[in-house]
Design a protein around this motif. Structure first.
Motif, short mmCIF file in Angstrom:
data_model
loop_
_atom_site.label_atom_id
_atom_site.label_comp_id
_atom_site.label_asym_id
_atom_site.label_seq_id
_atom_site.Cartn_x
_atom_site.Cartn_y
_atom_site.Cartn_z
N ILE A 149 -32.94 0.47 74.55
CA ILE A 149 -32.67 -0.40 73.77
C ILE A 149 -31.37 -0.99 73.42
N ALA A 150 -30.76 -2.28 73.60
CA ALA A 150 -29.38 -2.86 73.22
C ALA A 150 -30.02 -3.93 72.22
N ALA A 151 -28.99 -3.95 71.37
CA ALA A 151 -29.12 -5.15 70.32
C ALA A 151 -27.86 -5.73 69.77
N ALA A 152 -28.21 -7.17 69.70
CA ALA A 152 -26.86 -7.94 69.37
C ALA A 152 -27.31 -8.86 67.98
N HIS A 153 -26.48 -9.73 67.80
CA HIS A 153 -26.98 -10.75 66.65
C HIS A 153 -26.55 -12.24 67.05
N ASN A 204 -37.71 9.89 72.98
CA ASN A 204 -37.10 9.71 74.47
C ASN A 204 -36.20 8.37 74.62
N SER A 205 -35.70 8.06 73.38
CA SER A 205 -35.18 6.63 73.75
C SER A 205 -33.72 6.45 72.95
N PHE A 206 -33.02 5.33 73.28
CA PHE A 206 -31.64 5.38 72.87
C PHE A 206 -31.34 3.80 72.37
N LEU A 207 -30.56 3.65 71.55
CA LEU A 207 -30.29 2.39 71.24
C LEU A 207 -28.60 2.31 71.02
N VAL A 208 -28.27 0.88 71.70
CA VAL A 208 -27.04 0.50 71.51
C VAL A 208 -26.87 -0.67 70.90
N SER A 209 -26.17 -0.64 69.52
CA SER A 209 -25.96 -1.63 68.65
C SER A 209 -24.55 -2.44 68.93
N ALA A 210 -24.77 -3.49 69.57
CA ALA A 210 -23.46 -4.27 70.09
C ALA A 210 -23.05 -5.33 69.17
N ASP A 211 -21.95 -5.10 68.45
CA ASP A 211 -21.25 -5.96 67.25
C ASP A 211 -19.68 -6.06 67.69
N ASN A 212 -19.04 -6.89 67.55
CA ASN A 212 -17.61 -6.93 68.11
C ASN A 212 -16.83 -6.08 67.00
N ALA A 245 -36.46 -1.29 79.70
CA ALA A 245 -35.25 -1.70 79.33
C ALA A 245 -35.40 -2.77 78.26
N VAL A 246 -34.99 -2.70 77.15
CA VAL A 246 -35.15 -3.78 76.14
C VAL A 246 -33.92 -4.43 75.55
N CYS A 247 -33.67 -5.67 75.12
CA CYS A 247 -32.87 -6.25 74.60
C CYS A 247 -33.39 -7.06 73.33
N ALA A 248 -32.57 -6.82 72.17
CA ALA A 248 -33.09 -7.56 70.77
C ALA A 248 -31.61 -8.30 70.40
N VAL A 249 -32.02 -9.47 70.01
CA VAL A 249 -31.01 -10.58 69.53
C VAL A 249 -31.55 -10.93 68.18
N PHE A 250 -30.88 -10.37 66.89
CA PHE A 250 -31.53 -10.56 65.91
C PHE A 250 -30.79 -11.63 64.92
N ASP A 251 -31.23 -12.43 64.33
CA ASP A 251 -30.62 -13.44 63.23
C ASP A 251 -30.29 -12.90 61.79
N ASN A 252 -29.37 -13.49 61.14
CA ASN A 252 -29.09 -13.16 59.91
C ASN A 252 -28.40 -11.75 59.65
N GLU A 253 -27.73 -11.30 60.64
CA GLU A 253 -26.93 -10.03 60.45
C GLU A 253 -25.82 -10.34 59.49
N SER A 290 -12.63 -18.67 71.10
CA SER A 290 -13.81 -19.61 70.82
C SER A 290 -14.30 -19.32 69.72
N ARG A 291 -15.39 -20.38 69.11
CA ARG A 291 -15.84 -19.91 68.08
C ARG A 291 -17.04 -18.93 68.43
N GLN A 292 -17.58 -18.21 67.36
CA GLN A 292 -18.81 -17.63 67.52
C GLN A 292 -18.51 -16.24 68.59
N LEU A 293 -17.59 -15.92 69.05
CA LEU A 293 -17.33 -14.68 69.87
C LEU A 293 -18.36 -13.50 68.94
N ASP A 294 -18.06 -13.43 67.72
CA ASP A 294 -18.99 -12.41 67.06
C ASP A 294 -20.16 -13.12 66.82
N ASP A 295 -21.11 -13.17 67.08
CA ASP A 295 -21.37 -12.10 68.35
C ASP A 295 -22.15 -12.62 69.72
N LEU A 296 -21.98 -13.66 69.89
CA LEU A 296 -22.33 -14.20 70.85
C LEU A 296 -21.94 -13.72 72.23
#
Length: 447
Positions: free
Chosen positions: A89-93, A308-316, A265-273, A238-244
Motif C-alpha cells: 500500500i502507498a498513500a499520499a494526499h 503480510n502487508s506494508f504501507l508507504v506514507s508519502a508526504d513531502n 498493489a494499492v494506491c490511496a490518495v486522501f483528501d483533508n490531510e 510550482s504550487r501544490q508540490l506538497d503533496d501532488l
C-alpha cells in the motif's frame, strides 16, 4: 524517461489540478486510459485476478489497486480466489493549504471595489499570497431535472489579487507583522461594477445559470505555472508540490506495476490531510480499510492479510534551507536532488521504525534509488502525516517518506528536479516486492 521530462510531466499534471477535485479527476482519467476499471462504493464489486480497479469518494479521494495474476477464480469472492495474501500500500494526499472562498463572498467597498470574503484552509504561509495573480477553482452543485449534480470548475485566468500595503504606510512592515486573514487577506476582484460577476462566471464555467447553483467548494490558487529552473536545471517550482508531487508519482508507479505474487498493489490518495484528516474522505476514515476489506472478501479475512502487508506514507519533507540551516537537525538533514527521504520521529508523529526503515531501504537499494533520513530539529517539533492516522485504521508495518522541498505550504514551492523520478522508480520497485512477516519477527523481502 529523464529526470527533467519526468518533472515536466508532473508539472503538467499540477497545472491541470488546482484543487483536490481536479487532482482526483485527472488521476482517475490517467487510470482509465491504462485500463483501470472504475468501481462504485454503492455497488457490488466483481473482481478478477490480474484486474486493475479504482474507486473515488467525495470526488476528492481515490483508491486504486492491481491484483496479482495468480488467482484461481474468474470472478473472485475471496482473497484466496484472487491470489491475494497481502497488500503493498502507498498513500499520499490530494489537498494543499489554500484560501477557501466563503458563501456569500462579495465584500463591497463603498461601491468602488469588489473584494472576496475568504478563510484559510490548512496551515498556509500567508505572506507569499500577497501580490500574486490568483484564479478560482473547485466544484459547484447544480440543480438538475433529477436533483443535484456536482460539476468541476476552473476559471483558469487571473481574476483576483491581494495587494500589499505600501511600505510608506507601514514603516515597520519589514520588521515583522502578524497578518489578519479576515481584514488583510481580502482578494480584490474588480471595480464596483463587477458586483455579481464571480457568481455569473462560476455558473458559466459549470454550464449552468447562477440561480441553479445551489452550493460550492471554491478555492483561490496561484495562477503562475510551474517551471524547471537553475543554472543546470536543478530545481522545479510550482504550487501544490506538497503533496501532488507524491500523489502523481505513486499513480505513475501503479500504472506500470506488475504486483509480486500474492500481493495486491494499492494506491490511496486522501483528501483533508492539511486539516487533520478527520472526514469521511480523509485518512482518519474507513475509506482505505473498506477498500481492503472488499478485496479480502470480508472483514474477517482482513487481519490475516494485513499481517503480510506494508504501507508507504508519502508526504513531502523539509529540505535544509541554505539561508536557515540552523532550523534543520544537525545530522539528519536532507537536500534537494538527494533522493527519497525517510522521516523519523521519536514521538511517532511519523510511522517509521527500525523495521520499516530497513525494509524500505532494501527496496530502494534494489531500485538504485538514493535514500536520505530526516528528523526534526529537537527544539522545533514537526507536523504529523497521514501515515500514522491511516495505520490506526489499518494495522500494518509502515514507513513515512517524502521528497525534499523548500517553502512548504507556500503558494509556490521548490523541489529538486531529480527527486520525482527517484520516487517513481522507488515505488515501482515497492509494488514489485512482497514483504512477508515471519514468526520470529523478521521479514522476507522478495521481488
Amino acid at each position: 524517461m529523464t529526470h527533467v521530462s519526468c518533472a515536466r510531466q508532473m508539472l503538467s499534471f499540477i497545472d491541470k489540478s488546482p484543487t483536490c477535485y481536479q487532482a482526483v479527476a485527472n488521476l482517475a482519467a490517467e487510470l482509465r486510459e491504462c485500463g483501470f476499471v472504475e468501481l462504485s462504493e454503492a455497488q457490488e464489486w466483481r473482481l478478477v485476478p490480474g484486474g486493475a480497479y479504482f474507486v473515488t469518494r467525495n470526488q476528492s479521494s481515490l483508491a486504486a489497486f492491481r491484483l496479482p495474476e495468480s488467482g484461481t477464480s474468474s470472478e473472485g469472492e475471496s482473497a484466496a480466489a484472487l491470489g491475494v495474501a497481502g497488500f503493498q500500500i502507498a498513500a499520499a494526499h490530494s489537498d494543499s493549504p489554500s484560501l477557501k472562498i466563503k458563501s456569500n463572498p462579495e465584500l463591497p467597498f463603498g461601491g468602488d471595489y469588489v473584494r472576496l470574503n475568504v478563510e484559510r484552509y490548512g496551515g498556509l504561509l500567508l505572506k507569499p499570497w500577497f501580490d500574486r495573480p490568483l484564479s478560482v477553482a473547485g466544484r459547484v452543485l447544480v440543480r438538475t431535472s433529477f436533483g443535484v449534480e456536482s460539476r468541476l470548475v476552473d476559471l483558469r485566468r487571473n481574476v483576483a489579487m491581494i495587494p500589499s500595503l505600501a511600505v510608506h504606510m507601514d514603516r515597520s512592515a519589514n520588521e515583522g507583522h502578524k497578518v489578519s486573514v479576515q481584514d488583510e487577506m481580502v482578494p480584490l476582484v474588480g471595480m464596483g461594477d463587477a458586483a455579481g460577476s464571480l457568481a455569473k462566471q462560476v455558473a458559466e464555467a459549470a454550464g449552468a445559470e447562477p440561480a441553479d447553483v445551489l452550493g460550492s467548494d471554491l478555492f483561490l490558487y496561484n495562477s503562475q505555472q510551474g517551471c524547471v529552473w537553475g543554472l543546470e536545471e536543478e530545481f522545479v517550482s510550482s504550487r501544490q508540490l506538497d503533496d501532488l508531487q507524491c500523489a502523481w508519482s505513486l499513480v505513475q508507479a501503479l500504472k506500470d506495476a506488475r504486483p509480486a505474487a500474492g500481493r495486491a498493489a494499492v494506491c490511496a490518495v486522501f483528501d483533508n490531510e492539511e486539516v487533520g484528516s478527520g472526514t469521511k474522505q480523509g485518512a482518519d476514515s474507513g475509506f482505505l480499510s473498506d477498500v481492503l476489506a472488499r478485496i479480502a472478501g470480508g472483514r474477517d479475512e482482513l487481519p490475516r492479510l494485513l499481517a503480510n502487508s506494508f504501507l508507504v506514507s508519502a508526504d513531502n519533507a523539509h529540505g535544509v534551507h541554505p539561508n536557515y540551516a540552523g532550523k534543520a537537525d544537525p545530522t539528519n538533514r536532507v537536500v534537494l536532488n538527494g533522493g527519497v527521504v525517510v522521516k523519523e520521529s521519536a514521538n511517532q508523529r511519523y510511522t517509521t521504525d527500525a523495521v520499516s526503515r530497513s525494509v524500505f531501504a532494501l527496496i530502494c537499494e534494489a531500485a538504485g534509488v538514493p535514500v536520505q533520513t530526516f528528523a526534526n530539529h529537537a527544539d522545533i517539533p514537526g507536523g504529523s502525516t497521514l501515515g500514522n492516522i491511516a495505520s490506526s485504521h489499518v494495522a500494518v508495518n509502515a514507513v513515512d517518506i517524502g521528497l525534499p522541498q523548500l517553502a512548504m505550504h507556500s503558494p509556490y514551492e521548490t523541489a529538486g528536479v531529480k527527486d520525482t523520478w527517484y520516487l517513481v522508480e522507488a515505488m515501482g520497485a515497492f509494488y514489485r516486492t512482497a514483504v512477508t512477516m515471519l514468526a520470529d519477527g523478521s521479514f522476507r523481502v522478495s521481488a
